[in-house]
Design an enzyme around this catalytic site. Structure first.
Site, PDB file in Angstrom:
ATOM      1  N   HIS A 135     -44.331 -29.242  31.896  1.00  0.00           N
ATOM      2  CA  HIS A 135     -45.063 -30.404  31.380  1.00  0.00           C
ATOM      3  C   HIS A 135     -46.128 -30.021  30.363  1.00  0.00           C
ATOM      4  CE1 HIS A 135     -48.612 -29.883  34.107  1.00  0.00           C
ATOM      5  NE2 HIS A 135     -47.719 -29.462  34.974  1.00  0.00           N
ATOM      6  N   ASP A 137     -48.906 -31.864  29.651  1.00  0.00           N
ATOM      7  CA  ASP A 137     -50.273 -32.343  29.912  1.00  0.00           C
ATOM      8  C   ASP A 137     -51.007 -31.427  30.883  1.00  0.00           C
ATOM      9  OD1 ASP A 137     -48.462 -33.190  31.936  1.00  0.00           O
ATOM     10  OD2 ASP A 137     -49.860 -34.726  32.629  1.00  0.00           O
ATOM     11  N   GLU A 202     -47.067 -35.493  33.733  1.00  0.00           N
ATOM     12  CA  GLU A 202     -46.768 -34.991  35.075  1.00  0.00           C
ATOM     13  C   GLU A 202     -47.976 -35.108  35.999  1.00  0.00           C
ATOM     14  OE1 GLU A 202     -46.404 -32.103  38.404  1.00  0.00           O
ATOM     15  OE2 GLU A 202     -47.936 -32.174  36.848  1.00  0.00           O
ATOM     16  N   HIS A 476     -55.926 -26.281  38.587  1.00  0.00           N
ATOM     17  CA  HIS A 476     -56.733 -27.504  38.703  1.00  0.00           C
ATOM     18  C   HIS A 476     -58.201 -27.171  38.978  1.00  0.00           C
ATOM     19  CE1 HIS A 476     -53.266 -30.580  39.505  1.00  0.00           C
ATOM     20  NE2 HIS A 476     -52.906 -29.631  38.673  1.00  0.00           N
TER      21      HIS A 476
HETATM   22 ZN   LIG Z   1     -48.216 -28.660  36.888  1.00  0.00          ZN
END
Ligand SMILES: [Zn+2]
Length: 517
Positions: A135, A137, A202, A476
């Site tokens: 992905h 993003d 995503e 993240h």
């Molecule tokens: Zn991911």
């Protein structure tokens, strides 16, 4: 007499048991998984040289400077996504000018590459196409918490590339295309058609990106993909207790997701004459019931048991005894897993109460209260079972349960030596990380793969790079990073995979088992 009874009824059975446990352990420690190592020998290809490693790292670093943040569903940085498209075009001129590669922009911002094999007709006995997914993003960053480099600066410091997306998931986007560009430079002609799909949302559902890529494929007559490989697990270093070797985890399923609302309606009133129970009190008891009665362990019903049996040959001796004898000791292992929230989440549907509301004035008893509960559903569990369990433990008809959002766990894809697609991925991993042990698992996080469920029943997940206790926090989180060396191996994995998948024998294994090693 008494000692005779002891010998017959205790000592003899106990000795047999110990011998049995030891034999199982020895057998499992000697067991070698013969992933098909006769795949294309990647070492026979020109090796990626030092200078090119640096260039490739810089191209990834540049991609990390483009702020393709997904904020929430339908809210993403459209300009940045288009900039990233341009960066891909500039970085990979052969891919973008090849007559055998078609590039489609899907739903404005996602990308679908079709690499047409020269042996291509779908009905010709040729292997069906497969897809590599990733992905474009990224998730937002917290303000000012990154210590080493700014998240969108794209800095390389002492051989480490820093930036949001370094692991999740621009390394996959750039790594896949680097591998393809490398093979085109080396005049490799693909026999088999395959797709590369890059979704653009995503991180906020994948509905607009991967969802539309899947739709486009179906509309253009592609009804079946041999397999789809997406991000997911990693090659784990020092992250699996009891195992010193690297553990290459291939996700074969991912948890489902349900958000429920609990609500209670009761008669409102003045706080000076309170009833015995209020809407807040009833709701509080329901929340307590959910937190003190977790969903049952599903250990052995998903891939978690096989995860341990696959790694048992590489485990330290004490762990090996445990992992090799799960027919007897799985309750013990399940108990050990339940000690930490991280490992406990592997074996059951989790429950998290995330929002609670009730009352608006200090001297008014409110007529209603509500709570939001988020569940991550184990692949062997279902929404009905989850709601059933909740109702039973709450045991109060005044608490109403409403489904706010739900999607099911993805089906468990077949795995094992005799599953061609799994074997293909596993043997490609072993070519790059020969000392690692392969293990199947359920991914706790969600990926774009759930959008491809109708196109393939072989959905796998691995981000082919080493993850350590230090780098894990970057996903993240802060200081997301990948070393240049690890990124180099990342690209080598995709080179190996593309070549292996292109061999005529890549699909020769047809038997599908879950548990057979
Ligand atoms: Zn991911």
């Amino acid at each position: 007499m008494c000692s005779k009874v002891f010998v017959i009824f205790v000592l003899v059975p106990a000795s047999f048991l110990v011998i049995l446990l030891a034999l199982n352990t020895i057998t499992s420690r000697q067991r070698q998984f013969q992933w098909d190592m006769n795949r294309k020998d990647v070492t026979s290809l020109p090796q990626l040289d030092r200078e090119r490693i640096q260039q490739r790292a810089e191209r990834l670093a540049k991609a990390l400077t483009i702020q393709t943040i997904s904020w929430e569903r339908d809210v993403f940085e459209t300009e940045a996504l288009l900039q990233l498209h341009q960066h891909l075009k500039n970085s990979f001129p052969l891919i973008h000018s090849s007559p055998s590669i078609e590039v489609n922009v899907i739903n404005g911002y996602s990308l679908l590459y079709t690499i047409h094999g020269n042996n291509n007709d779908k009905n010709d006995g040729v292997l069906p196409p497969y897809m590599l997914a990733a992905h474009l993003d990224v998730v937002p960053v917290a303000n000012g918490t990154w210590k080493v480099a700014d998240p969108f600066e794209g800095r390389i410091i002492d051989g480490v590339i820093y930036g949001r997306g370094a692991l999740d998931d621009k390394s996959s986007v750039m790594g896949i295309l680097e591998a393809l560009e490398f093979l085109l430079e080396n005049k490799y002609n693909f026999h088999r058609t395959f797709y590369i799909g890059f979704g653009h949302d995503e991180e906020v559902s994948g509905f607009e990106g991967a969802g539309h890529i899947a739709k486009h494929l179906k509309e253009t007559g592609v009804s079946h993909l041999d397999f789809v490989l997406d991000e997911g697990y990693f090659v784990l270093e020092d992250l699996v207790e009891g195992v010193d070797d690297l553990v290459s985890v291939i996700g074969v399923t991912e948890k489902g997701y349900a958000t429920l609302e609990l609500s209670v309606e009761m008669t409102p009133g003045h706080s000076s004459i309170p009833p015995k129970e209020t809407a807040i009190g009833v709701l509080a008891k329901a929340v307590l019931a959910l937190e003190t009665n977790p969903h049952p362990s599903m250990f052995g019903h998903g891939p978690e048991m096989d995860f341990f049996s696959y790694i048992s040959s590489s485990a330290k001796i004490g762990h090996s005894v445990l992992f090799s004898n799960l027919w007897l000791l799985s309750p013990l292992l399940s108990k050990l897993l339940s000690r930490s929230p991280v490992t406990d989440a592997i074996q059951r549907t989790t429950t998290a109460v995330t929002i609670i509301q009730g009352g608006y004035k200090h001297n008014v008893i409110p007529g209603s209260s509500s709570a939001t509960v988020n569940h991550r559903i184990h692949p062997a569990d279902s929404l009905d079972q989850v709601i059933e369990h909740n109702r039973r433990v709450i045991n109060d008809p005044r608490v109403r349960i409403k489904v706010i959002d739900y999607y099911p766990p993805t089906p468990i894809s077949p795995y094992g030596l005799d599953v061609s697609a799994f074997n293909l991925i596993a043997s490609s991993v072993k070519q790059i990380y020969p000392s690692s042990v392969i293990a199947p698992a359920c991914s706790p996080a969600n990926t774009d793969l759930r959008r491809y469920v109708e196109l393939s029943d072989h959905l796998y997940r691995i981000t082919p790079t080493v993850l350590t206790p230090v780098t894990r926090g970057g996903i993240h989180g802060d200081d997301e990073q990948i070393t240049i060396e690890h990124y180099h191996n990342f690209i080598r994995f995709y080179v190996a995979l593309m070549l292996n998948a292109d061999q005529p024998e890549a699909g020769h294994l047809t038997v599908r088992h879950h548990r057979e090693l």
